[in-house]
Design an enzyme around this catalytic site. Structure first.
Site, mmCIF file in Angstrom:
data_model
loop_
_atom_site.group_PDB
_atom_site.id
_atom_site.type_symbol
_atom_site.label_atom_id
_atom_site.label_comp_id
_atom_site.label_asym_id
_atom_site.label_seq_id
_atom_site.Cartn_x
_atom_site.Cartn_y
_atom_site.Cartn_z
ATOM 1 N N HIS A 157 0.833 -1.220 0.000
ATOM 2 C CA HIS A 157 0.000 0.000 0.000
ATOM 3 C C HIS A 157 0.864 1.265 0.000
ATOM 4 O O HIS A 157 0.405 2.320 0.433
ATOM 5 C CB HIS A 157 -0.942 0.036 1.212
ATOM 6 C CG HIS A 157 -1.670 -1.246 1.466
ATOM 7 N ND1 HIS A 157 -2.933 -1.508 0.977
ATOM 8 C CD2 HIS A 157 -1.288 -2.366 2.140
ATOM 9 C CE1 HIS A 157 -3.307 -2.734 1.354
ATOM 10 N NE2 HIS A 157 -2.323 -3.273 2.046
ATOM 11 N N SER A 278 14.686 22.406 -14.979
ATOM 12 C CA SER A 278 13.521 23.256 -15.183
ATOM 13 C C SER A 278 13.998 24.606 -15.667
ATOM 14 O O SER A 278 15.051 25.095 -15.248
ATOM 15 C CB SER A 278 12.759 23.410 -13.865
ATOM 16 O OG SER A 278 11.993 24.602 -13.874
ATOM 17 N N LYS A 284 15.999 22.077 -9.914
ATOM 18 C CA LYS A 284 15.286 20.861 -10.290
ATOM 19 C C LYS A 284 16.123 19.820 -11.013
ATOM 20 O O LYS A 284 16.973 20.130 -11.838
ATOM 21 C CB LYS A 284 14.108 21.228 -11.192
ATOM 22 C CG LYS A 284 12.986 21.922 -10.441
ATOM 23 C CD LYS A 284 12.158 20.940 -9.666
ATOM 24 C CE LYS A 284 10.790 20.857 -10.283
ATOM 25 N NZ LYS A 284 9.991 19.823 -9.730
ATOM 26 N N GLU A 291 9.306 9.204 -16.370
ATOM 27 C CA GLU A 291 7.899 9.564 -16.576
ATOM 28 C C GLU A 291 7.420 9.159 -17.966
ATOM 29 O O GLU A 291 6.303 8.661 -18.142
ATOM 30 C CB GLU A 291 7.713 11.065 -16.375
ATOM 31 C CG GLU A 291 7.963 11.497 -14.938
ATOM 32 C CD GLU A 291 8.052 13.012 -14.823
ATOM 33 O OE1 GLU A 291 7.045 13.618 -14.455
ATOM 34 O OE2 GLU A 291 9.116 13.580 -15.112
#
Ligand code: ARG
Length: 458
Positions: A157, A278, A284, A291
């Site tokens: 979980h 970024s 970043k 992704e």
């Protein structure tokens, strides 16, 4: 003017929009090599069976090689009016060798031609994916070996459950990708029958030798039913199904890497080569590759659903609907190989943060099960009672704002009088993982044995 290949009964050519919706050359040019390979095998067989002369077969063979070199050299002018790769190749062959080109299509149809071309293409992809899966497995094995005893939290979980090792976690993906390999190998084996010679749908009255062409093209045997041969796209669907499952595995791993590389987790760091910045936030390091890999399942599974939907209502045998098979498979295949290569690179370059992971492994009362097991083993409590006692101790620790190992012996004994000081030995995460020696468990000794087993198998 009407079509040179089939225009005998037509007075005029097609509407421009008809031509646009009908043409597949824009994408099926990718089958050029397979188409020419299939035609060469067919021509050689036609000569061997006396259906065409050796002289014509030789002219066809030479001509096809010229066409192939034109295509591979980027010197070929593809024509939409000629619809597809099959007619583009044949038409050019005719320009080069003249009359014998018209004999190539004896005892053949575009229906068995496209079926054989596409099978050859998908078969090649199975081999390419197999190589890519082997590479990712090797990258995972190398990281797992280095981290066989690096403790991290295991989750259920996405809540801390029990300590495991990073090596064990990575080896879970080795199992998945190895199953993927066997799925592609299995699909490859089943698709390895030649539909060439089924002709349009019914077979042919010419004395062809389908075993000969099957063998020349590396197939195990010819397909047994001419109707099935031209209407079957199971091979493409099985490839897409295996690709979908593989992409799903990649997506799960990608998701974990996205989570693990956050500032909150800091379990891993992607190398610069596999991170992006970024344009506004200078600090970043975004895991864009992970992704995008996570997203690839969308189009790959989409391709599987799309082709299944195309096929599901088609009466036997060939319908033009089936022309829609190729773009789905091409796109899925390109993206699967890209995702596999990107994941292999990310895994190879990734550095894991051993201390952070080990600290995280000790949070969330992750050794509560070890405590309950100790109560069973040492005090002979039934597991259900041990579970209850441990739950009370977890609540006590929570109320004191500490972890289980920070409780005092007096705290422990206030819940169960029989608890002894040696209980603290099982509350450490190192001891916890070392104790999980059951077959397939996370003990480093097991993990090393599994790594050695896989290395022996590859
Ligand atoms: N371009 C077609 C396809 O990809 C080739 C087969 C065409 N056969 C036919 N009878 N129209 O499916």
């Amino acid at each position: 003017t009407s079509n040179a290949m089939w225009g005998g009964r037509f007075a005029t050519g097609p509407d421009a929009i008809m031509e646009a919706i009908n043409a597949s050359i824009g994408f099926d040019k990718r089958l050029a090599r397979q188409d020419i390979e299939g035609s060469r095998a067919h021509a050689a067989m036609l000569a061997a069976t006396g259906i065409i002369t050796d002289k014509d077969a030789e002219a066809i063979r030479e001509g096809l090689l010229t066409v192939l070199s034109e295509i591979e050299g980027g010197k070929f002018a593809f024509s939409t009016a000629l619809e597809d790769i099959h007619m583009n190749v044949e038409s050019r062959l005719k320009e080069i060798i003249g009359e014998p080109a018209g004999r190539l299509h004896t005892a053949r149809s575009r229906n068995d031609q496209v079926a054989v071309d596409f099978r050859l293409w998908v078969r090649d992809q199975c081999d390419a994916v197999d190589g890519a899966l082997l590479a990712i497995i090797q990258a995972l094995l190398a990281q797992a070996e280095a981290a066989a005893d690096w403790v991290m939290p295991g989750f259920t979980h996405l809540q801390v459950a029990q300590p495991v090792t990073l090596g064990h976690h990575l080896m879970a993906y080795v199992e998945m990708f190895a199953r993927d390999r066997s799925r592609f190998a299995d699909a490859r084996k089943r698709m390895n029958e030649s539909p060439l010679g089924a002709a349009a749908l019914a077979g042919t009255s010419f004395p062809i030798n389908r075993h000969m062409t099957a063998e020349a093209l590396g197939f195990d045997r010819p397909t047994a039913n001419s109707l099935d041969s031209t209407s079957d796209r199971d091979f493409a669907l099985e490839y897409l199904a295996a690709a979908s499952i593989c992409a799903m595995h990649l997506s799960r791993l990608a998701e974990e890497l996205v989570i693990w590389s956050t500032a909150q987790f800091r379990f891993v760091r992607m190398s610069d080569r596999w991170s992006t910045g970024s344009s506004i936030m200078p600090q970043k390091r975004n895991p864009d590759a992970a992704e995008l890999i996570r997203a690839k399942i969308g189009r790959i599974m989409g391709a599987n659903v799309a082709l299944m939907t195309v096929m599901k209502g088609l009466p036997l045998t060939y319908s033009k609907d089936m022309q829609e098979d190729k773009e789905q498979v091409f796109d899925a295949s390109d993206n699967l190989l890209l995702a596999l290569a990107a994941m292999t690179g990310m895994i190879t370059d990734m550095t894991a943060n051993r201390d952070v992971m080990e600290k995280a492994a000790a949070t969330g009362f992750s050794t509560a099960t070890d405590l309950a097991d100790w109560l069973v083993r040492e005090l002979n409590l039934p597991f259900r009672d041990a579970h209850h006692v441990t739950g009370t101790l977890v609540a006590l620790a929570e109320s004191k704002g500490c972890d289980l190992p920070d409780l005092t012996l007096a705290d422990m004994q206030s819940v169960h009088a029989g608890i002894r000081a040696d209980v603290f030995d099982v509350l450490g995460v190192q001891n916890s993982v070392a104790s999980r020696t059951s077959y397939g468990g996370t003990a480093p000794s097991n993990v090393r044995a599994q790594i050695a087993r896989w290395k022996g198998l590859l």
